[in-house]
Motif scaffolding. Structure first.
Motif, mmCIF file in Angstrom:
data_model
loop_
_atom_site.group_PDB
_atom_site.id
_atom_site.type_symbol
_atom_site.label_atom_id
_atom_site.label_comp_id
_atom_site.label_asym_id
_atom_site.label_seq_id
_atom_site.Cartn_x
_atom_site.Cartn_y
_atom_site.Cartn_z
ATOM 1 N N SER A 90 0.578 -1.015 -0.023
ATOM 2 C CA SER A 90 0.355 -0.218 0.255
ATOM 3 C C SER A 90 1.051 1.483 -0.151
ATOM 4 C CB SER A 90 -1.151 -0.209 1.195
ATOM 5 O OG SER A 90 -2.371 1.383 1.118
ATOM 6 N N GLY A 91 0.550 2.325 0.331
ATOM 7 C CA GLY A 91 1.052 3.484 0.572
ATOM 8 C C GLY A 91 1.124 4.990 1.304
ATOM 9 N N GLY A 92 1.493 5.905 0.963
ATOM 10 C CA GLY A 92 1.924 6.277 -1.075
ATOM 11 C C GLY A 92 1.291 5.371 -1.888
ATOM 12 N N GLU A 93 2.139 5.460 -2.825
ATOM 13 C CA GLU A 93 1.150 4.644 -4.263
ATOM 14 C C GLU A 93 2.340 3.826 -4.534
ATOM 15 O OE1 GLU A 93 0.472 3.436 -7.177
ATOM 16 O OE2 GLU A 93 -1.564 4.679 -6.099
ATOM 17 N N PRO A 94 2.041 2.569 -4.689
ATOM 18 C CA PRO A 94 3.297 1.414 -4.836
ATOM 19 C C PRO A 94 3.949 1.765 -5.918
ATOM 20 C CG PRO A 94 1.245 0.240 -3.216
ATOM 21 C CD PRO A 94 1.170 1.771 -3.794
ATOM 22 N N LEU A 95 2.961 2.453 -7.127
ATOM 23 C CA LEU A 95 2.916 1.609 -8.651
ATOM 24 C C LEU A 95 4.017 2.975 -8.887
ATOM 25 C CD1 LEU A 95 -0.116 0.812 -10.843
ATOM 26 C CD2 LEU A 95 1.377 -0.778 -10.071
ATOM 27 N N LEU A 96 4.894 3.987 -7.815
ATOM 28 C CA LEU A 96 5.766 4.880 -8.183
ATOM 29 C C LEU A 96 6.956 4.131 -7.854
ATOM 30 C CD1 LEU A 96 4.914 7.484 -6.186
ATOM 31 C CD2 LEU A 96 4.928 7.470 -8.528
ATOM 32 N N GLN A 97 7.038 2.544 -7.875
ATOM 33 C CA GLN A 97 8.220 2.085 -7.380
ATOM 34 C C GLN A 97 7.923 0.657 -7.868
ATOM 35 O OE1 GLN A 97 9.450 2.280 -3.626
ATOM 36 N NE2 GLN A 97 8.583 3.590 -2.850
ATOM 37 N N PRO A 98 7.562 0.542 -9.474
ATOM 38 C CA PRO A 98 7.727 -1.042 -10.598
ATOM 39 C C PRO A 98 8.889 -1.805 -9.819
ATOM 40 C CG PRO A 98 7.892 0.963 -11.912
ATOM 41 C CD PRO A 98 7.669 1.570 -10.556
ATOM 42 N N ASP A 99 9.931 -1.021 -10.356
ATOM 43 C CA ASP A 99 10.472 -2.271 -9.823
ATOM 44 C C ASP A 99 10.830 -3.171 -9.262
ATOM 45 O OD1 ASP A 99 11.433 -1.812 -12.818
ATOM 46 O OD2 ASP A 99 12.686 -0.248 -12.398
ATOM 47 N N PHE A 100 10.680 -2.668 -7.660
ATOM 48 C CA PHE A 100 10.676 -3.430 -6.590
ATOM 49 C C PHE A 100 9.783 -4.354 -6.264
ATOM 50 C CE2 PHE A 100 9.137 -2.623 -2.047
ATOM 51 C CZ PHE A 100 9.697 -2.897 -1.667
ATOM 52 N N LEU A 101 7.934 -3.440 -6.906
ATOM 53 C CA LEU A 101 7.346 -3.828 -6.359
ATOM 54 C C LEU A 101 7.162 -5.020 -7.280
ATOM 55 C CD1 LEU A 101 4.087 -4.208 -5.308
ATOM 56 C CD2 LEU A 101 3.500 -2.823 -7.255
ATOM 57 N N ALA A 102 7.931 -5.314 -8.554
ATOM 58 C CA ALA A 102 7.356 -6.423 -9.154
ATOM 59 C C ALA A 102 8.142 -7.895 -9.015
ATOM 60 C CB ALA A 102 8.029 -6.359 -10.701
ATOM 61 N N ALA A 103 10.002 -6.956 -7.806
ATOM 62 C CA ALA A 103 10.363 -8.101 -7.585
ATOM 63 C C ALA A 103 9.896 -8.667 -6.265
ATOM 64 C CB ALA A 103 11.563 -7.994 -7.686
ATOM 65 N N LEU A 104 8.921 -7.945 -5.388
ATOM 66 C CA LEU A 104 8.514 -8.654 -4.220
ATOM 67 C C LEU A 104 7.113 -9.295 -4.654
ATOM 68 C CD1 LEU A 104 7.694 -8.341 -1.294
ATOM 69 C CD2 LEU A 104 7.381 -6.491 -1.695
ATOM 70 N N PHE A 105 6.714 -9.030 -5.290
ATOM 71 C CA PHE A 105 5.704 -9.590 -5.731
ATOM 72 C C PHE A 105 6.145 -10.979 -6.289
ATOM 73 C CE2 PHE A 105 1.692 -7.009 -6.071
ATOM 74 C CZ PHE A 105 1.396 -6.426 -4.618
ATOM 75 N N ALA A 106 7.162 -10.702 -7.280
ATOM 76 C CA ALA A 106 8.065 -12.396 -8.111
ATOM 77 C C ALA A 106 7.844 -13.010 -6.578
ATOM 78 C CB ALA A 106 8.571 -12.258 -9.373
ATOM 79 N N GLU A 107 9.208 -12.320 -5.798
ATOM 80 C CA GLU A 107 9.922 -13.171 -5.641
ATOM 81 C C GLU A 107 8.449 -14.403 -4.237
ATOM 82 O OE1 GLU A 107 13.018 -14.039 -3.785
ATOM 83 O OE2 GLU A 107 13.063 -13.983 -6.233
ATOM 84 N N MET A 108 7.231 -13.754 -3.556
ATOM 85 C CA MET A 108 6.426 -14.147 -2.894
ATOM 86 C C MET A 108 5.259 -15.471 -4.080
ATOM 87 S SD MET A 108 5.963 -13.016 -0.116
ATOM 88 C CE MET A 108 6.941 -11.712 1.389
ATOM 89 N N HIS A 109 5.632 -14.859 -5.244
ATOM 90 C CA HIS A 109 4.978 -16.198 -5.640
ATOM 91 C C HIS A 109 5.919 -17.245 -5.957
ATOM 92 C CE1 HIS A 109 1.181 -13.899 -7.897
ATOM 93 N NE2 HIS A 109 1.319 -13.902 -6.482
ATOM 94 N N ASP A 110 7.311 -17.380 -5.827
ATOM 95 C CA ASP A 110 7.894 -18.224 -6.060
ATOM 96 C C ASP A 110 8.877 -18.976 -4.371
ATOM 97 O OD1 ASP A 110 9.589 -19.692 -7.097
ATOM 98 O OD2 ASP A 110 11.341 -18.700 -8.171
ATOM 99 N N ARG A 111 7.824 -18.406 -3.740
ATOM 100 C CA ARG A 111 8.679 -19.203 -2.242
ATOM 101 C C ARG A 111 8.405 -20.729 -2.015
ATOM 102 N NH1 ARG A 111 11.423 -16.451 -1.274
ATOM 103 N NH2 ARG A 111 12.132 -16.806 0.212
#
Length: 268
Positions: A90-111
Motif C-alpha cells: 500500500s502507500g503512498g503509491e506503490p506503482l511509483l516503485q514498479p521495479d521494487f514491487l515487481a521483484a517483491l511480488f515475483a519472490e512471493m509467488h516463488d516461495r
C-alpha cells in the motif's frame, strides 16, 4: 496489529533487486485484503487527496530504503499467521516503485514453502497507458488489486485530489483486460462524494469492468488531522464532519444500481 520499527531493518546493501523506499510495515493487517496480511506501506505519492490521512507518505525521496530479501525474511518468520492471507503493498503509491514491487511480488509467488497471495492497494494514477510495459511485471504477479476511486466526476476528482482521473480509468481498463480480481474502494466524504448521483456515476464507471469482485464504501474520518498539524500543512476539509455511517448502505446500493444499469445495457 503491530508496527515494525524500520530503524531495525537491513538497508539492503548487496541486494540483487531494486530497493524500496518504505514508510512503514504492519505485521498483522486485517483491512488490507483477505485474511491476516503483512502490509508494506511505501513512501511517495503523486496524489494530494484532500482527506488523505497519511500526508507523511507524500514525499518521494523520503522513507527508509529496504531490500526485497529483508521483507521476504520478515514475512517468512511469521508465515503461519498469514496462511489465510498474504502480503499487501500500500502507500503512498506503490506503482511509483514498479521495479521494487515487481521483484517483491515475483519472490512471493516463488516461495519454497508455497506461493503467497499478493495484493496491491493503489490509486492507479502512476500507471502510464502509453507505457504499460513499465508496470506489466507488477501485474503479472498480482493476485488482487484494491483500486481507490476518489471521485466519479473528472472535474471534482481533480479538485479533490489535485490530479485528473484519465490514468486511473486506463488502469482499471488494464486490470479488466488482464482479468485481475479488483475490489473498488471509495471514501465517502460529506459534501464531496456522498450524493446518490455521484455514487450512481461511480457504479456506471466500474460496472464495465467484469473483474470487479468487491466494493468497499469507506466513511470519511478525521483521525489524520493531527498529522497535518504536526507537519504544518493546511487541512482542506477542516470544516467537514465525519461521515454518518448509517448512510453507507444507501450509497452503496446506489453504486450497485449504477453497475447493474451498465451491465444490463451491455447484454442487450
Amino acid at each position: 496489529m503491530a508496527n515494525i520499527d524500520l530503524n531495525t531493518l537491513d538497508a539492503g546493501m548487496g541486494s540483487r533487486f531494486p530497493l524500496g523506499r518504505l514508510h512503514s510495515l504492519e505485521s498483522m493487517g486485517t483491512v488490507d485484503g483477505p485474511g491476516i496480511r503483512f502490509v508494506v506501506f511505501v513512501q511517495g505519492c503523486p496524489m494530494r487527496c484532500a482527506y488523505c490521512h497519511n500526508p507523511d507518505t507524500w514525499a518521494i525521496n523520503a522513507g527508509t530504503r529496504v531490500s526485497v530479501e529483508h521483507i521476504v525474511e520478515l514475512f517468512e518468520n511469521n508465515r503461519q499467521f498469514y496462511r489465510n492471507g498474504g502480503i499487501t503493498v500500500s502507500g503512498g503509491e506503490p506503482l511509483l516503485q514498479p521495479d521494487f514491487l515487481a521483484a517483491l511480488f515475483a519472490e512471493m509467488h516463488d516461495r519454497p514453502r508455497g506461493r503467497v497471495h499478493t495484493c496491491l492497494d493503489t490509486s492507479g494514477y502512476a500507471f502510464d497507458p502509453d507505457h504499460p510495459e513499465r508496470t506489466a511485471a507488477v501485474l503479472d504477479d498480482c493476485d488482487l488489486v484494491l483500486l481507490d476511486i476518489k471521485h466519479a466526476d473528472p472535474e471534482r476528482h481533480r479538485d479533490l485530489t489535485g490530479r485528473g482521473m484519465e490514468r486511473i480509468v486506463a488502469f482499471g481498463d488494464e486490470l479488466a483486460r488482464r482479468g485481475i480480481e479488483t475490489v473498488i474502494r471509495h471514501v465517502v466524504v460529506p459534501g464531496y462524494t456522498d450524493s446518490t448521483d455521484e455514487c450512481m456515476r461511480l457504479g456506471r464507471l466500474i460496472g464495465r469492468w467484469p473483474n470487479v469482485v468487491g466494493l468497499e464504501m469507506l466513511p470519511y474520518h478525521t483521525m489524520g488531522v493531527v498529522k497535518y498539524e504536526k507537519l504544518g500543512i493546511p487541512y482542506r476539509l477542516d470544516d467537514v464532519p465525519q461521515m454518518d455511517k448509517e448512510r453507507i448502505p444507501e450509497l452503496r446500493a446506489a453504486v450497485l444500481r449504477g453497475m447493474k444499469e451498465v451491465r444490463q445495457a451491455e447484454q442487450l
